[in-house]
Every structure is written in C-alpha cells, then in structure tokens.
Design a protein around this motif. Structure first.
Motif: not given
Lengths: 262, 297, 348
Positions: B99-100, B102-103, C61, C252, C256, C259, C313-314, C316-317, C320-321
C-alpha cells in the motif's frame, strides 16, 4: 474397551521433495479407540506424516485408509469433514477472533445453514447459531476456558492457547484426532493434567488419538503403541516398554557413542 | 507482409522489448530481496525522462552530461523512496509495504503533474539519432539500433555486478534468506540501497531512451510501461534477472508483432500484457525461470 | 428474545428514522453542491463496504474494484438510457442489439448492474482467487485494466472512448442512502454470523481454517462475488449521479480512492468504513480548492492542478507509516459501548 478394528491405516506412505525422501514406507495400523504415539528426533518427518494424513501434502507413493475408505490425496477440508481433526506444532489460532469464535469456526464444518440463511434472517439460522454457541461453550468448559469466551484469543497465555486449539479441533466432531506436540512448553504439573485430559477426552468423545510428542513421560504414560521415525524411516514400533529399551531408538536420540559406551 | 516490413517490426519489437527489460530488472531485483512489488518503479522511469529533459532545456547541459546526471539523480531518488516509504515497514505485514508503494506511486505521479504540469511535452531529440537510414528495403532510425545495443551493455554491466562482485553476492544471499544474511554479516541495508539504486538507474536509462523513441513526456508516462514491465518480470519468473530480460524482450516483440499481423487489434494493445499476466498466473505462476516458494505447514 | 437484542433493534430503528429525518431536512435546506456531496458519501460508503468485505474481512487484496464499478456503471446506464438517446449518442458505430433496446426501471437496473459485476467477479475469481497476497492484487488490477480497455474498444456496446452522456439522474438521496442501508444490512448480517467468523479465520490463518474443514476457496469466492455485486451497485449509482461516464473514469485511481477509505477507516471495521467514507469524501471535495484559482483582494491566485492528489497520497502514506490501523482498527461501534460510556460518566 477400545474397538480393535483399524480406524486409520497407511500403506507404504512415501513422500519426496525434489531429491529428498522425507518419509519412506510409513505403514501403520491404528486401532479404534486407542491412544498411540509417533516419536523421533527433530526433522524425522513426524509432522510430514501428519500433513500427509490431513491432506496438506500429497504422498508420492502409498495409500491412506480411514475407516476403510481411501482418502489419499483428499484436500484438507475434505479430510476434516470425514472426521479427522488436528492441532499444530506452532499454535495456529485465529488470533483476531475471540476465544469462542475460534471454536465456532471449528464447528462450522457440521453447520448446515448458509450465508443465505443469515441474510434472510431465517429462524433456522438463529437456531443453529445459538446451538453452535452452546456447543462452543460446552467445549470451552471442557478445556477450562469458558470464562475467557469473549476475550481475544491472541492475548491468552501459551498453555491456554494450546487448550483452545484442542477445543477448536473437538468442535469439528472428529472421530480421529491428531495432536502435534500437545505438551510443548508445559511444566510437569501441566503435563500431568494434559495426560489425564487426553485420556478423558478419548473416552468422553469416543476418539482415536495419534500424538507426536518429545516429552517421554507423556508418550510412555498414555500411549498404547508407539512408532519411532528417524530420517523418515520407521526404525521401531511397539509397546512403550519395548520402545524404551530398543537399542536403535536410543541410538537415534542419543547417538551411537552413547549406546556403545553404555 | 514483405521481408523488409517484417525486419522493421522485429527491430521495433526488440527496441520496445529492451526498454521493458530494463524496467523489469528493477522490479525483479526488489521483489527478489524484499518480496515487495515496487509500484513506484514506473514513476522512477518517468522521473529519469523528465530529469534529462530538465537537464537539456533548463540547465542547457550537453546531452551526454544530462543523461549521466539524470540517471544519477533518479538512482538517488529510488534509494530515497526505499528509505522513507519501505524501510520503516520492513517488519510490517507485506500488504502494508505494498500500500505504501501504491501511495508513493500516486504521490510521484501527481507531484510530477504539479511540478512539470500535465501538458505533454515535446522532446527535442539529437538529430543523428532520428535520421532515417536505409539498408536494402529496410528503413530504420539509428535509435532503433542504439536502444537494444545500449540496453545490452547496461544489462551486462548489471549481471557483472550481481554475479562477479561482493555486493552482488550479498544481493543473491539476501534474496535467499534475509535473516541469515544479516547474521552472517552482510550489510543488509546498504545492499538493499544498492539494489534500489541500480534498479532505478536502469529504469531511468529506459525512461530516457523511451522519451527519445516516443518523444512525448507526460507525468503518467510510467504507469502503463511500468505495469507491462512488471508483467514481463512475472512472466520471466519474478526474482530472476535473466527471466526479467527474456520476459521483457518477449513482451515487447509480442506487442509489436500482434499489432503488425492483426492491425484491427491495435486498440487492444495494452490489454495483451494484462491477459498474458492472468494466463501466466494461472498456468505457470513461477514464470519461465522462477522458483516455487512453499508454504510451511 | 433477549431484552438487549430488543433494545438494540429499537435503537437501530430509531437511528434509521433519524437518518430519514436528516435526509428530509437536507432536501429542503441544503444547496445542490452539499446534496451532491451527501450523495457521494453514500455511494463511497457502499463501495468501501464492498471492498472491506473482500479485503478487510476476508483478507483478499483485490485491486480490481474499478473494473466492477465500470461493469455496474455501464450496465445500469445502458438500461436506463432511452433507446432514442442511444441511437443518437453512439456516434462511432451504431449500438448493437440487445444493448440498443434494453430498458428497465432504475431499481431493476441497479440490481442488474450488481448482478453483472457479480457474474464477472465470479468468473475472474475462479482462476485468480487461488493466488496469494500480492499476486492476487496484480491479477485483479490487470482484470480491471482489461475491462477499461474493452470499454474503450467496443463502441457498439459502450460508445468507446466517447462514453455515455445524458444518463438519467434518478440517483438521489433516497436511492443512494436506501442502497447504502441495504449494503450495510447485508454486510453486517454476513459478518456477524458464523459465516463472518469463517471469513476472518481465512484471513487470519488459511491453513488452520482448511484443517478445520473449511473449503477456503469457496468462501473466498463467495465473499469476492458479493463484494463485486455491491461494487457494481456503487458504480451504477455513480453513473446516474454523474450522468456521464467514459472509460477514462475507471482507471486505477478510482480503486485507490476506495482503498484509501478502507485503510483509513480500519481494515475489518464497518464503523471505520462509514466514518472514513464521510471524512475522505469531504476531504476530496474540500481539497478541490487547492486546484481551483482563488480570487481574493482583487487578485487571482492560480490553482495548482494535481495538488489534491499529492495531499491525498501523502495522507495515505502518513496513515500506512504511522497509524496503519486507521481510525477504528478492528473495533466496531456498539450500543453497549455507548451506554458503557454514559455509565462511566455518571460514576465519575
């Protein structure tokens, strides 16, 4: 009195991985209602035998007969459906589910309502869910985990997790139970309890039990017949007294020098 | 179809295949050592092209310097991506790293839109590369010969590093068993950085050559080629460098040849690769040269 | 029946009534833009719930959601567009029978859209669901791309790259929230039954599940197909909401976004999906302001196109991080929890 007809039979079970023969000519006849053991040094192929019987590995040669039926090559879920359940060497619980949910998943194989019934809110669905829950609670009570029913299974102490795995396996209504190192990590008290427990469930649930174990107290204490594997080959079989003094067995575990110098 | 036409198509297929192969190598190397599909790799490819464009137009560098510079900077960018977005997730479930990735991919695409603008840009190509030469009845651009040749040199260089140097040995060890490699004293983090660096360098080279071949830059130019190159890597056997090369070449040739023989299918050009992917995954998931990873029970 | 269950049913009913009241009020008091956002929230929740079933609860997934949405969108649109519209709209090539004449009322069209998507979900699931984690993602992504390319290259069915315009906008607050409640009901019923326990078991440890007699492949296929159904429904509602669709919509990026909602809310949490659906939809709309020119004090600051997705997108990062469990992790809202809160307050 144990029924002496063979519940599980294997004929010359052999499995090769590439060039390596992991198990060769594994042939056993396990009488119904008995508790039997499979022992041997690490890497001897014991769990591999379990995996073949439960359908996770397809044997290269040989046959497996369960209650007279050929189940060689059956997929794992079909094998369980036929009545064989197992526990795992490294505990494999559904760690995000609660204790009771783990057991209820085990009971699923005997459940007849489907997701359609759930969607349509049918009374038969509710009835079965209730019965399942009761059955799960009953089994949890049998292993002494009833009060943890709604706790997250991943948070249980090690010994409790082993007992939960056992309850889950029993929920599949098996006639044959495979236990992979059930006493691993237990102290002498717990081991004693376990031995009594295994005998108890054998009678209570009408089971035949095959266990892999390293703890000799357990093996000698409750197994009526023992097979010994070393490097995939059955080097001895017999009653505990015979195995205890068998030279080849001692050699396999402790090395040639021990036997020579003894 | 005349022989001349066929040869032309063959050479075009070889060119396209080489470009895919260069990108595929990066995917396969990262997957081999980290079991991670580096979704952002296509964007690395894109950045290589844009950096060379910047070098030539903004900084007025001669082509040769711009190319070297762009490859170096892009290579560095690839290493940074790993450091920032993948390294913290080394011990997390694999899907998190995916996922990262993809990000990062989306971030880089849109960052490129913000910085370079989404308007496609025309690339001014050096004249000697695009002067048509005629051999018999075949008309080709020098570029069509330069690309496979240069790609070959780069791939040879990479194979040399992987099979004949110590860091390469480290890479191969890590792809077998990362924990044991760590215990054996292999500088795992540095080797991983090297892997990303080399893979990104190759992708950048591919991006630059792609921009020369199809002289239009867009921030999303890396998406489809990146995906196709990944499919090529899977086809060849993910984890195998030789497989990536073979997969890339076959995919490129296939794409050109199918459209050459059946022009009515031109619109479905992009779908071939995806259909190939599904077929491979079903029939031969380990690809042409890959190895099977067993699940321990 | 257990008094607690009765109480819960009553509370649920009250909540639904509250929602209905809120919708009535919105209809009368909010402007078109805000209502559009509310519609989008409902549709996004449907889409995210369907992906959560597949990924969050069953652990598959799947990156093919855009493909199912496309199938649903086109199916529904072709069924609710009047035949005459289709004749004039299909500029590249004349539409092919039966797509040229088929017609159905909106409710039926949406169901048909769901069934079409489910059918393809079943077909693609059969071969692809045997694959593990990353490969499943790539395969489903490939499938979605194939659908997009097909949509672009079958002008007799889809009008190719031109897409479909003038789709009747039957999609309104009532339909969208109605479908949203239905989706919610289905997902909750499935998840809170032993069937749902099994899905989670398959997610947690597939080997153990198989050893317990579970035909894991069949469960995966069922979950995947049901998820595809609701993705198709979402696509259908979206088509009627936006009134125009074309293949370029179903890239996509669409998957995204869905997701993103699922991850932000928390994989395996229905409550999380609802909350995140609201937050992300609003955020995406709100972020538009960075892309459009802003005029103030007589000056016009040009918008920065692409900035919206950069921020997104930042985000999302970041999630996830630093907080991969999202808002709710795996926890769910329950009436018991709410009362527990009040009790604690009183005791404090």
């Amino acid at each position: 009195m144990p029924n002496s007809d063979a519940v599980l039979e294997t004929e010359a079970l052999t499995i090769r991985f590439g060039g390596l023969v992991a198990v060769r000519d594994f042939s056993v006849r396990i009488p119904g209602g008995s508790i039997v053991g499979l022992i041997g040094p690490n890497g001897a192929g014991k769990t591999t035998c379990f995996n073949m019987v439960t359908g996770f590995y397809k044997p290269t040669e040989g046959k497996i007969l369960f209650n007279g039926q050929d189940i060689t090559g059956w997929s794992p879920h079909r094998v369980c459906s036929a009545g064989i359940a197992r526990t795992f060497q490294n505990i494999r619980l559904f760690h995000t589910a609660s204790v009771i949910q783990n057991v209820m998943v085990g009971a699923r194989v005997r459940q007849s309502t489907t997701w359609w019934h759930a969607l349509l809110n049918l009374p038969s669905f509710w009835k079965e869910e209730r019965e399942l829950r009761e059955k799960a609670l009953f089994l949890l009570d049998a292993v002494g985990l009833k009060k943890f029913a709604d706790e997250e299974s991943g948070g249980l102490p090690y010994g409790a997790q082993r007992r939960l795995e056992l309850a889950r396996a029993l929920a599949t209504d098996p006639t044959f139970l495979l236990l992979d190192e059930p006493a691993a990590g237990m102290n002498p008290n717990e081991t004693q309890e376990l031995m009594g427990f295994v005998k108890d469930i054998r009678t209570r649930f009408n089971l035949t039990i095959l266990l892999i174990e390293h703890d000799m107290r357990v093996v000698m204490g409750i197994c009526e017949h023992i097979w010994v594997l070393d490097y995939g080959v059955t080097i001895a079989e017999g009653r505990p007294e015979e195995i205890r003094s068998n030279r080849k067995v001692i050699e396999a575990y402790l090395g040639e020098e021990y036997v020579r110098d003894a | 179809m005349s022989l001349a036409m066929f040869v032309q198509h063959l050479l075009n297929g070889l060119t396209l295949g080489s470009l895919y192969a260069l990108i595929a190598i990066g995917y396969t190397m990262v997957y081999g050592i980290l079991r991670l599909i580096n979704f952002a790799h296509g964007e690395i490819f894109m950045l290589g092209a844009y950096f060379v464009f910047w070098g030539v137009t903004l900084f007025r560098l001669p082509w040769f310097i711009a190319v070297i510079g762009a490859i170096a900077v892009t290579s560095f960018a690839g290493i940074i991506v790993d450091r920032v977005a993948y390294k913290p997730l080394r011990n997390a479930p694999r899907i998190s790293a995916l996922i990262s990735a993809i990000g990062v991919s989306f971030f880089l695409q849109n960052f490129a839109i913000v910085v370079f603008s989404a308007i496609p840009r025309e690339v001014q190509r050096p004249a000697w590369l695009v002067k048509v030469i005629i051999v018999g009845k075949v008309r080709i651009l020098p570029l069509t010969l330069v690309v496979p040749a240069l790609s070959f040199v780069l791939m040879m260089g990479l194979l040399y590093v992987v099979y004949k140097t110590k860091p390469g040995l480290g890479m191969r060890a890590i792809s077998r068993d990362i924990e044991t490699s760590r215990l054996m004293g292999v500088p795992v983090n540095r080797i991983i950085a090297l892997t990303f660096g080399m893979g990104s360098a190759l992708a950048a080279a591919s991006g630059i050559m792609w921009a020369l071949r199809y002289p239009q830059l867009q921030p999303v130019m890396g998406v489809i080629p990146g995906f196709k190159a990944f499919i090529a890597a899977v086809f060849g056997g993910i984890g195998s460098i030789q497989g990536a090369v073979i997969g890339g070449l076959i995919l490129g040739l296939m794409e050109i040849m199918i459209v050459a023989f059946m022009p009515s299918l031109a619109g479905f050009r992009d779908a071939f690769a995806f259909i190939l992917l599904i077929i491979i995954l079903l029939i031969m998931p380990t690809g042409l040269m890959g190895e099977k990873l067993e699940d321990k029970v | 029946m257990d008094p607690k269950i009765k109480r819960n049913y009553a509370l649920n009913g009250a909540a639904v009534l509250l929602l209905v009241g809120a919708l009535f009020w919105s209809k009368g008091n909010l402007d078109g833009y805000k209502i559009q956002i509310m519609n989008l929230i409902a549709v996004n929740i449907i889409l995210a719930l369907s992906l959560n079933l597949i990924y969050g609860f069953t652990g598959l997934f799947s990156l093919g959601h855009a493909g199912f949405m496309a199938i649903g969108a086109y199916t529904c649109s072709l069924l609710i567009l009047p035949a005459t519209y289709k004749q004039t709209m299909f500029l590249l090539q004349a539409p092919i029978w039966p797509f040229s004449v088929m017609h159905a009322p909106f409710f039926v069209a949406v169901i048909a859209a769901g069934l079409a998507a489910a059918f393809f979900g079943f077909l693609i699931g059969l071969p692809v669901l045997r694959l593990g984690g990353d490969y499943l993602g790539i395969a489903t992504l490939g499938f979605a791309e194939i659908i997009r390319v097909l949509a672009n290259n079958m002008p007799r069915v889809t009008n190719g790259a031109l897409g479909l315009k003038g789709i009747p906008s039957y999609s309104n607050l009532w339909w969208n929230y109605g479908w949203c409640l239905l989706t919610l009901y289905v997902i909750i019923r499935l998840v809170r039954s032993n069937f749902g326990n099994v899905l989670k078991a398959i997610r947690d440890d597939e080997v153990a599940a198989r050893a317990m007699g579970i035909n894991t492949f069949r469960y995966r296929l069922t979950s995947f197909t049901i998820g595809a159904f609701f993705a198709g429904v979402g696509g259908a509602l979206l088509a009627s909401l936006l009134t125009t669709i074309d293949p370029r919509m179903f890239i996509f990026t669409l998957t995204f976004n869905v997701l993103m909602i699922v991850v932000t809310g928390g994989l395996g949490s229905i409550t999380g999906t609802i909350l995140a659906g609201i937050v992300i939809t609003v955020l995406l709309e709100w972020l538009r302001f960075v892309e459009n020119p802003i005029t103030f004090a007589g000056m016009t600051v040009p918008g920065i196109p692409g900035m919206r997705m950069v921020v997104f997108s930042l985000a999302l990062l970041f999630i996830i991080l630093f907080r991969h469990q999202g808002i709710m992790g795996r926890r769910e809202f329950s009436w018991d929890w709410l009362f527990g809160l009040f009790r604690k307050r009183r005791e404090a």
